[in-house]
Design a protein around this motif. Structure first.
Motif, PDB file in Angstrom:
ATOM      1  N   GLY A 256       0.808  -1.212   0.000  1.00  0.00           N
ATOM      2  CA  GLY A 256       0.000   0.000   0.000  1.00  0.00           C
ATOM      3  C   GLY A 256       0.840   1.259   0.000  1.00  0.00           C
ATOM      4  O   GLY A 256       2.061   1.231  -0.152  1.00  0.00           O
ATOM      5  N   THR A 257       0.155   2.372   0.168  1.00  0.00           N
ATOM      6  CA  THR A 257       0.790   3.681   0.247  1.00  0.00           C
ATOM      7  C   THR A 257       0.825   4.102   1.713  1.00  0.00           C
ATOM      8  O   THR A 257      -0.220   4.157   2.370  1.00  0.00           O
ATOM      9  CB  THR A 257       0.012   4.723  -0.573  1.00  0.00           C
ATOM     10  OG1 THR A 257      -0.078   4.271  -1.927  1.00  0.00           O
ATOM     11  CG2 THR A 257       0.706   6.069  -0.532  1.00  0.00           C
ATOM     12  N   PHE A 258       2.022   4.385   2.215  1.00  0.00           N
ATOM     13  CA  PHE A 258       2.209   4.700   3.625  1.00  0.00           C
ATOM     14  C   PHE A 258       2.823   6.094   3.773  1.00  0.00           C
ATOM     15  O   PHE A 258       3.791   6.420   3.066  1.00  0.00           O
ATOM     16  CB  PHE A 258       3.142   3.681   4.282  1.00  0.00           C
ATOM     17  CG  PHE A 258       2.602   2.284   4.324  1.00  0.00           C
ATOM     18  CD1 PHE A 258       1.921   1.815   5.435  1.00  0.00           C
ATOM     19  CD2 PHE A 258       2.776   1.420   3.242  1.00  0.00           C
ATOM     20  CE1 PHE A 258       1.421   0.514   5.467  1.00  0.00           C
ATOM     21  CE2 PHE A 258       2.281   0.131   3.274  1.00  0.00           C
ATOM     22  CZ  PHE A 258       1.597  -0.331   4.385  1.00  0.00           C
ATOM     23  N   PRO A 259       2.288   6.915   4.679  1.00  0.00           N
ATOM     24  CA  PRO A 259       2.944   8.208   4.952  1.00  0.00           C
ATOM     25  C   PRO A 259       4.309   7.984   5.592  1.00  0.00           C
ATOM     26  O   PRO A 259       4.481   7.102   6.442  1.00  0.00           O
ATOM     27  CB  PRO A 259       1.987   8.883   5.937  1.00  0.00           C
ATOM     28  CG  PRO A 259       0.693   8.154   5.820  1.00  0.00           C
ATOM     29  CD  PRO A 259       1.041   6.748   5.448  1.00  0.00           C
ATOM     30  N   THR A 260       5.281   8.770   5.149  1.00  0.00           N
ATOM     31  CA  THR A 260       6.597   8.793   5.787  1.00  0.00           C
ATOM     32  C   THR A 260       6.718  10.087   6.579  1.00  0.00           C
ATOM     33  O   THR A 260       5.763  10.864   6.662  1.00  0.00           O
ATOM     34  CB  THR A 260       7.712   8.721   4.734  1.00  0.00           C
ATOM     35  OG1 THR A 260       7.689   9.926   3.944  1.00  0.00           O
ATOM     36  CG2 THR A 260       7.543   7.507   3.825  1.00  0.00           C
ATOM     37  N   ALA A 261       7.901  10.341   7.132  1.00  0.00           N
ATOM     38  CA  ALA A 261       8.089  11.566   7.909  1.00  0.00           C
ATOM     39  C   ALA A 261       8.020  12.809   7.035  1.00  0.00           C
ATOM     40  O   ALA A 261       7.777  13.908   7.549  1.00  0.00           O
ATOM     41  CB  ALA A 261       9.436  11.519   8.635  1.00  0.00           C
ATOM     42  N   LEU A 332      10.426  -4.357  -2.877  1.00  0.00           N
ATOM     43  CA  LEU A 332       9.749  -3.489  -3.831  1.00  0.00           C
ATOM     44  C   LEU A 332       9.227  -2.226  -3.149  1.00  0.00           C
ATOM     45  O   LEU A 332       8.537  -2.293  -2.131  1.00  0.00           O
ATOM     46  CB  LEU A 332       8.580  -4.243  -4.481  1.00  0.00           C
ATOM     47  CG  LEU A 332       8.957  -5.471  -5.315  1.00  0.00           C
ATOM     48  CD1 LEU A 332       7.712  -6.286  -5.629  1.00  0.00           C
ATOM     49  CD2 LEU A 332       9.665  -5.057  -6.582  1.00  0.00           C
ATOM     50  N   HIS A 333       9.539  -1.080  -3.744  1.00  0.00           N
ATOM     51  CA  HIS A 333       9.093   0.182  -3.158  1.00  0.00           C
ATOM     52  C   HIS A 333       9.284   1.303  -4.174  1.00  0.00           C
ATOM     53  O   HIS A 333       9.984   1.134  -5.179  1.00  0.00           O
ATOM     54  CB  HIS A 333       9.919   0.518  -1.904  1.00  0.00           C
ATOM     55  CG  HIS A 333      11.322   0.914  -2.229  1.00  0.00           C
ATOM     56  ND1 HIS A 333      12.303  -0.015  -2.548  1.00  0.00           N
ATOM     57  CD2 HIS A 333      11.915   2.141  -2.335  1.00  0.00           C
ATOM     58  CE1 HIS A 333      13.430   0.614  -2.807  1.00  0.00           C
ATOM     59  NE2 HIS A 333      13.221   1.922  -2.688  1.00  0.00           N
ATOM     60  N   ALA A 334       8.688   2.437  -3.890  1.00  0.00           N
ATOM     61  CA  ALA A 334       8.912   3.639  -4.698  1.00  0.00           C
ATOM     62  C   ALA A 334       8.477   4.848  -3.895  1.00  0.00           C
ATOM     63  O   ALA A 334       7.480   4.796  -3.143  1.00  0.00           O
ATOM     64  CB  ALA A 334       8.128   3.591  -6.001  1.00  0.00           C
ATOM     65  N   LYS A 335       9.208   5.925  -4.034  1.00  0.00           N
ATOM     66  CA  LYS A 335       8.730   7.201  -3.523  1.00  0.00           C
ATOM     67  C   LYS A 335       7.506   7.611  -4.333  1.00  0.00           C
ATOM     68  O   LYS A 335       7.465   7.416  -5.552  1.00  0.00           O
ATOM     69  CB  LYS A 335       9.824   8.260  -3.668  1.00  0.00           C
ATOM     70  CG  LYS A 335       9.369   9.658  -3.266  1.00  0.00           C
ATOM     71  CD  LYS A 335      10.475  10.688  -3.470  1.00  0.00           C
ATOM     72  CE  LYS A 335       9.970  12.084  -3.091  1.00  0.00           C
ATOM     73  NZ  LYS A 335      11.019  13.115  -3.264  1.00  0.00           N
ATOM     74  N   VAL A 336       6.500   8.150  -3.698  1.00  0.00           N
ATOM     75  CA  VAL A 336       5.328   8.649  -4.408  1.00  0.00           C
ATOM     76  C   VAL A 336       5.650  10.061  -4.887  1.00  0.00           C
ATOM     77  O   VAL A 336       5.705  11.006  -4.103  1.00  0.00           O
ATOM     78  CB  VAL A 336       4.077   8.647  -3.509  1.00  0.00           C
ATOM     79  CG1 VAL A 336       2.892   9.250  -4.255  1.00  0.00           C
ATOM     80  CG2 VAL A 336       3.749   7.229  -3.056  1.00  0.00           C
ATOM     81  N   HIS A 337       5.910  10.188  -6.190  1.00  0.00           N
ATOM     82  CA  HIS A 337       6.267  11.481  -6.772  1.00  0.00           C
ATOM     83  C   HIS A 337       5.023  12.289  -7.130  1.00  0.00           C
ATOM     84  O   HIS A 337       3.981  11.715  -7.463  1.00  0.00           O
ATOM     85  CB  HIS A 337       7.051  11.281  -8.075  1.00  0.00           C
ATOM     86  CG  HIS A 337       8.439  10.770  -7.898  1.00  0.00           C
ATOM     87  ND1 HIS A 337       8.821   9.504  -8.292  1.00  0.00           N
ATOM     88  CD2 HIS A 337       9.554  11.350  -7.380  1.00  0.00           C
ATOM     89  CE1 HIS A 337      10.108   9.330  -8.042  1.00  0.00           C
ATOM     90  NE2 HIS A 337      10.565  10.421  -7.469  1.00  0.00           N
ATOM     91  N   ASP A 338       5.145  13.588  -7.125  1.00  0.00           N
ATOM     92  CA  ASP A 338       4.219  14.397  -7.900  1.00  0.00           C
ATOM     93  C   ASP A 338       4.870  14.618  -9.266  1.00  0.00           C
ATOM     94  O   ASP A 338       6.018  14.224  -9.506  1.00  0.00           O
ATOM     95  CB  ASP A 338       3.853  15.710  -7.199  1.00  0.00           C
ATOM     96  CG  ASP A 338       5.056  16.625  -6.958  1.00  0.00           C
ATOM     97  OD1 ASP A 338       6.030  16.577  -7.750  1.00  0.00           O
ATOM     98  OD2 ASP A 338       5.025  17.396  -5.988  1.00  0.00           O
ATOM     99  N   TYR A 339       4.158  15.244 -10.195  1.00  0.00           N
ATOM    100  CA  TYR A 339       4.683  15.341 -11.559  1.00  0.00           C
ATOM    101  C   TYR A 339       5.910  16.241 -11.656  1.00  0.00           C
ATOM    102  O   TYR A 339       6.801  16.000 -12.476  1.00  0.00           O
ATOM    103  CB  TYR A 339       3.588  15.815 -12.508  1.00  0.00           C
ATOM    104  CG  TYR A 339       2.509  14.774 -12.748  1.00  0.00           C
ATOM    105  CD1 TYR A 339       2.837  13.436 -12.937  1.00  0.00           C
ATOM    106  CD2 TYR A 339       1.166  15.124 -12.791  1.00  0.00           C
ATOM    107  CE1 TYR A 339       1.862  12.482 -13.151  1.00  0.00           C
ATOM    108  CE2 TYR A 339       0.178  14.181 -13.020  1.00  0.00           C
ATOM    109  CZ  TYR A 339       0.530  12.860 -13.199  1.00  0.00           C
ATOM    110  OH  TYR A 339      -0.441  11.919 -13.419  1.00  0.00           O
TER     111      TYR A 339
END
Length: 419
Positions: A256-261, A332-339
């Motif tokens: 899933g998508t998890f908030p980081t600091a 497996l992971h990825a930073k959630v980018h904005d455009y």
């Protein structure tokens, strides 16, 4: 017009000494060079198909209404004749504005489609027949034409005449039902996923038909709809609804998508080995022995519990810290980018996945490369100019055999606008 014969092969220039080796495919002309396409379409889905053909070298003439032009030019913010969608959908095309309510406009459109290899249209059922531009009529003058029709709900059935858009289809076909918010409310995905996927399916069908036309000299009438394409796009979820009774059942956990600091992280540690390594990173090896998490299937059954345990640990560290730790552990992971972040990402820059196109009056705008094309061809196609309403129309008429006097007469009576 595409003929039933093989085009003569061009001998590619071989690299000189010291030059990098380049594959023959990268030196060859675009696959659809010489293919004439007439796009009798507005909106997104069918024009997206036309754009795909243009990016592969086809000569695409877009016929749009006089005045405002294709309604996609007004999707979101409009500046002059452009919106963000119109810039993307019309790259590399020519525009000819015709008044199809006028006999002169209809006659001009017919002469264009009679000279085309491909015709793409997305009018409501019955409209092209009233205009005299339907497949049966066009095929009498152009038997080998590849004629592609896109409707909303199909050409038969109780909904055939209902208006359909991407938003309508996201709701109608269940797409919103698998995209629920935290309150369980179905939500629209904030992009034109159904329209774009329809354009992709249609371009594949047209490409296959062009191969058939080149090899066997046969034309065809391709029929599809937003409804069919939306369902094909979601087939695995539709099967899952029957297969295990839940189209939105988690594919694994912790996933899933998890908030980081300082942002958000997309995490997928569903595999046994990945889960074991994640337990070590967060300092909880005892999770491995918990019967709720003992296998992939057990973790799916208790996904909410496991994700809730993982979330506070993810939130305790910045995204870059997690990227480093998870990369070391091969999880497996990825930073959630904005455009904005994506456009500056080192990997995206290295791949030249985004170029920058200069458009008069708008400045520099991003342009993504079409996947699968050789790099040089993809860069050139991505930067191709999107026309204003009528831009390139005079040349399109001349290529279809219109004399100068005929072109001027079309403009003088208001049946056509061109530049």
């Amino acid at each position: 017009m595409l003929r039933h014969r093989r085009a003569p092969r061009r001998r590619p220039r071989l690299p000189r000494a010291g030059e990098p080796q380049v594959s023959p495919a990268a030196l060859a002309p675009p696959a659809f060079e010489g293919v004439k396409v007439v796009e009798l379409a507005q909106g997104v889905a069918a024009p997206y198909c036309g754009m795909m053909l243009a990016q592969n070298g086809a000569s695409v003439t877009k016929i749009e209404p006089v005045g405002y032009g294709d309604w996609s030019r007004g999707l979101g913010r409009r500046v002059g004749d452009y919106s963000a969608e119109a810039i993307v959908l019309n790259r590399g095309k020519r525009s000819l504005a015709l008044n199809l309510k006028a006999p002169e406009g209809r006659d001009a459109a017919f002469r264009l489609v009679a000279d085309a290899d491909v015709v793409i249209e997305n009018y409501r059922p019955g409209v092209t027949r009233r205009l005299g531009l339907d497949y049966e009529t066009v095929a009498t003058a152009n038997p080998s034409v590849v004629y592609a029709t896109v409707t909303g709900f199909g050409e038969t059935g109780p909904n055939r005449d209902l208006p359909a858009t991407d938003t309508v289809m996201q709701g109608y076909t269940g797409f919103m039902s698998i995209n629920r918010d935290t309150e369980g409310v179905p939500r629209r995905l904030n992009m034109l996923a159904i329209d774009v996927s329809t354009g992709l399916y249609l371009s594949q069908a047209v490409s296959a038909a062009l191969y058939r036309k080149a090899v066997r000299g046969e034309g065809v009438h391709i029929r599809t709809s937003l409804l069919e394409c939306a369902m094909a796009f979601q087939e695995a979820r539709i099967v899952a609804e029957v297969f295990d009774g839940a189209a939105v059942k988690p594919v694994g956990a912790p996933v899933g998508t998890f908030p980081t600091a300082d942002g958000y992280l997309s995490l997928n540690a569903r595999r046994d080995a990945h889960f074991v390594r994640l337990c070590d990173i967060v300092g909880h090896p005892e999770w491995r022995a918990d019967p709720r998490f003992a296998s992939e299937q057990q973790r799916v059954a208790h996904a909410a519990d496991l994700n809730a345990l993982v979330a506070p640990f993810v939130a305790a560290h910045p995204t870059d810290w997690w990227k480093e730790k998870l990369s070391e552990a091969d999880i497996l992971h990825a930073k959630v980018h904005d455009y904005r972040e994506l456009m500056d990402d080192p990997q995206v820059v290295e791949m030249e996945a985004i170029g920058w196109a200069e458009i008069e009056g708008l400045g520099r705008l991003p342009a993504t490369r079409l996947p699968g094309l050789p790099a040089a061809s993809a860069r050139s196609a991505a930067l191709a100019h999107p026309p204003r309403v009528g831009e390139g129309g005079r040349a399109a008429l001349a290529e279809a055999g219109f004399g100068e006097a005929e072109i001027e007469a079309l403009g003088a009576c208001g049946a056509a606008v061109y530049a």
